[in-house]
Design an enzyme around this catalytic site. Structure first.
Site, PDB file in Angstrom:
ATOM      1  N   TRP A 101      -7.842 -34.807 -15.396  1.00 60.17           N
ATOM      2  CA  TRP A 101      -6.805 -34.144 -14.602  1.00 60.17           C
ATOM      3  C   TRP A 101      -5.495 -34.067 -15.357  1.00 60.17           C
ATOM      4  O   TRP A 101      -4.745 -33.084 -15.234  1.00 60.17           O
ATOM      5  CB  TRP A 101      -6.647 -34.838 -13.254  1.00 60.17           C
ATOM      6  CG  TRP A 101      -7.853 -34.637 -12.395  1.00 60.17           C
ATOM      7  CD1 TRP A 101      -8.791 -35.556 -12.048  1.00 60.17           C
ATOM      8  CD2 TRP A 101      -8.283 -33.392 -11.804  1.00 60.17           C
ATOM      9  NE1 TRP A 101      -9.772 -34.985 -11.277  1.00 60.17           N
ATOM     10  CE2 TRP A 101      -9.490 -33.654 -11.109  1.00 60.17           C
ATOM     11  CE3 TRP A 101      -7.766 -32.100 -11.795  1.00 60.17           C
ATOM     12  CZ2 TRP A 101     -10.181 -32.667 -10.414  1.00 60.17           C
ATOM     13  CZ3 TRP A 101      -8.448 -31.109 -11.105  1.00 60.17           C
ATOM     14  CH2 TRP A 101      -9.632 -31.398 -10.430  1.00 60.17           C
ATOM     15  N   ASP A 171       1.071 -38.123 -11.015  1.00 59.50           N
ATOM     16  CA  ASP A 171      -0.028 -37.672 -10.163  1.00 59.50           C
ATOM     17  C   ASP A 171      -0.712 -38.923  -9.621  1.00 59.50           C
ATOM     18  O   ASP A 171      -1.357 -39.664 -10.358  1.00 59.50           O
ATOM     19  CB  ASP A 171      -0.997 -36.826 -10.986  1.00 59.50           C
ATOM     20  CG  ASP A 171      -2.195 -36.329 -10.184  1.00 59.50           C
ATOM     21  OD1 ASP A 171      -2.340 -36.724  -9.007  1.00 59.50           O
ATOM     22  OD2 ASP A 171      -2.992 -35.554 -10.741  1.00 59.50           O
ATOM     23  N   LYS A 195      -8.179 -38.149  -0.528  1.00 58.86           N
ATOM     24  CA  LYS A 195      -8.794 -39.383  -1.003  1.00 58.86           C
ATOM     25  C   LYS A 195      -8.352 -40.588  -0.159  1.00 58.86           C
ATOM     26  O   LYS A 195      -9.177 -41.322   0.351  1.00 58.86           O
ATOM     27  CB  LYS A 195      -8.468 -39.596  -2.483  1.00 58.86           C
ATOM     28  CG  LYS A 195      -8.940 -38.423  -3.346  1.00 58.86           C
ATOM     29  CD  LYS A 195      -8.520 -38.561  -4.791  1.00 58.86           C
ATOM     30  CE  LYS A 195      -8.780 -37.286  -5.584  1.00 58.86           C
ATOM     31  NZ  LYS A 195     -10.193 -36.953  -5.696  1.00 58.86           N
TER      32      LYS A 195
END
Length: 361
Positions: A101, A171, A195
């Site tokens: 990511w 992030d 999540k």
């Protein structure tokens, strides 16, 4: 109906009590005769929901004054573009390439032709199996970007780096509210909700307001100033996801907050890591000093045996254990709502599988 043991990396497991609350209010929220999915985002009922969600998140993360909390759409992936558009001032920007990511965030910055972009450290040459060493620097940067937890590879920053002249952008999609963090250490935090927070469709952004000083003329929906000015209600927000997030924040507060959750996560992860370490069949591809609490990959070293493990586990109700296609093997994502009992059941199955199949490694 028996609930599955859902090890999905996202969309991920939600607390059962939250799902039951959603179910009870599905047709009529607060006797309004409407579901939250049906009511106006301009209504007093929804304004109360989004206001309560923000205040609960501020309390859980101890978010200080001077930071704005935004409820946006587009996932963390849209933030890969919004961050350089809003925080880039023409100076240098830095990225730590610690996983898939982070690599995508770097790629988006390149598409935008962000000037003076530097990759300050990377572990890509070793398949992102560890967090790279972060160089010290007192140079000025518009921002430096990290991914605190790498969902796919199962690595996480154990210590948050600090830079003298660079705000840190993080992030936190896969470990927000599940690790100890001081918001003051960051200029901007962002996270997809699917999540640890709620359903997919919601993205949380926590940003220090004085960082948003760009003179750039940006499309309205891509401009943080638009969403700050309108309290995240410039357009119709992901209202149902915000409502569920509020319920999850309430659930987490009732459990004792982030500190209590960290202890639970350490117990869950500790049990699974001990099982892997004591095994002659299973092993972890991740460096010990870089291991994640929330995403735990493991392998047998034999692809056919990995596939057999996943198949048999699935038949027993242990779902979504197949590792990401870029890594292989297995991956157990044990976010906040995943119960200790589910991890214990998995480890018992792992031991039984090893007793039966270990000789075929």
């Amino acid at each position: 109906m028996k609930r599955a043991r859902n090890f999905s990396a996202g969309p991920a497991i939600l607390p059962e009590s939250v799902l039951e609350k959603v179910q009870s209010e599905m047709l009529s929220y607060r006797d309004s005769g409407m579901s939250v999915m049906e009511m106006s985002h301009r209504s007093s009922l929804f304004e109360e929901i989004i206001s309560d969600a923000e205040q609960l998140l501020r309390e859980l993360m101890n978010i200080p004054e001077g930071y704005k909390v935004l409820f946006l759409q587009g996932g963390a992936s849209l933030q890969f573009s919004m961050i350089p558009m809003n925080l880039g001032k023409g100076g240098k920007v830095g990225y730590i390439n610690s996983g898939s990511w982070a690599k995508k965030a770097i790629s988006e910055a390149k598409i935008l032709k962000v000037p003076n972009m530097e990759v300050l450290a990377s572990s890509e040459e070793d398949n992102f199996t560890y967090i790279p060493e972060i160089p010290e620097t007192d140079e000025a940067y518009d921002y430096i970007h990290i991914t605190t937890n790498n969902t796919i590879e199962g690595t996480a920053f154990q210590t948050i780096p600090r830079f003298v002249n660079a705000p840190l952008v993080a992030d936190m999609s896969s470990n927000i509210l599940s690790n100890r963090y001081d918001v003051n250490d960051f200029g901007l935090i962002y996270a997809g909700a699917q999540k640890n927070i709620g359903p997919a469709g919601l993205t949380i952004v926590i940003v220090k307001e004085d960082l948003i000083q760009t003179e750039n003329k940006l499309p309205s929906m891509l401009d943080y100033r638009t969403h700050i000015k309108n309290d995240s209600l410039y357009n119709t927000p992901p209202s149902f996801s915000i409502y569920v997030a509020k319920l999850v924040f309430e659930w987490l507060k009732d459990l004792g907050g982030v500190e209590a959750m960290v202890k639970m996560n350490e117990e869950k992860a500790g049990l699974l890591y001990r099982t892997i370490e004591e095994s002659d069949l299973f092993s972890s591809p991740v460096a010990v000093n870089s291991r994640s609490l929330t995403n735990i990959p493991f392998v047998t070293g034999n692809k056919d045996l990995d596939a057999k493990f996943v198949k048999e586990a699935t038949a027993l109700g242990f779902l979504n254990l197949k590792g990401h296609r870029s890594v292989g093997g297995m991956r157990a994502s044990i976010y906040n709502a995943f119960p200790y009992e589910g991890v214990k059941e998995l480890t018992e199955f792992m031991k039984a599988f090893e007793a039966k199949e270990g000789k075929f490694k």
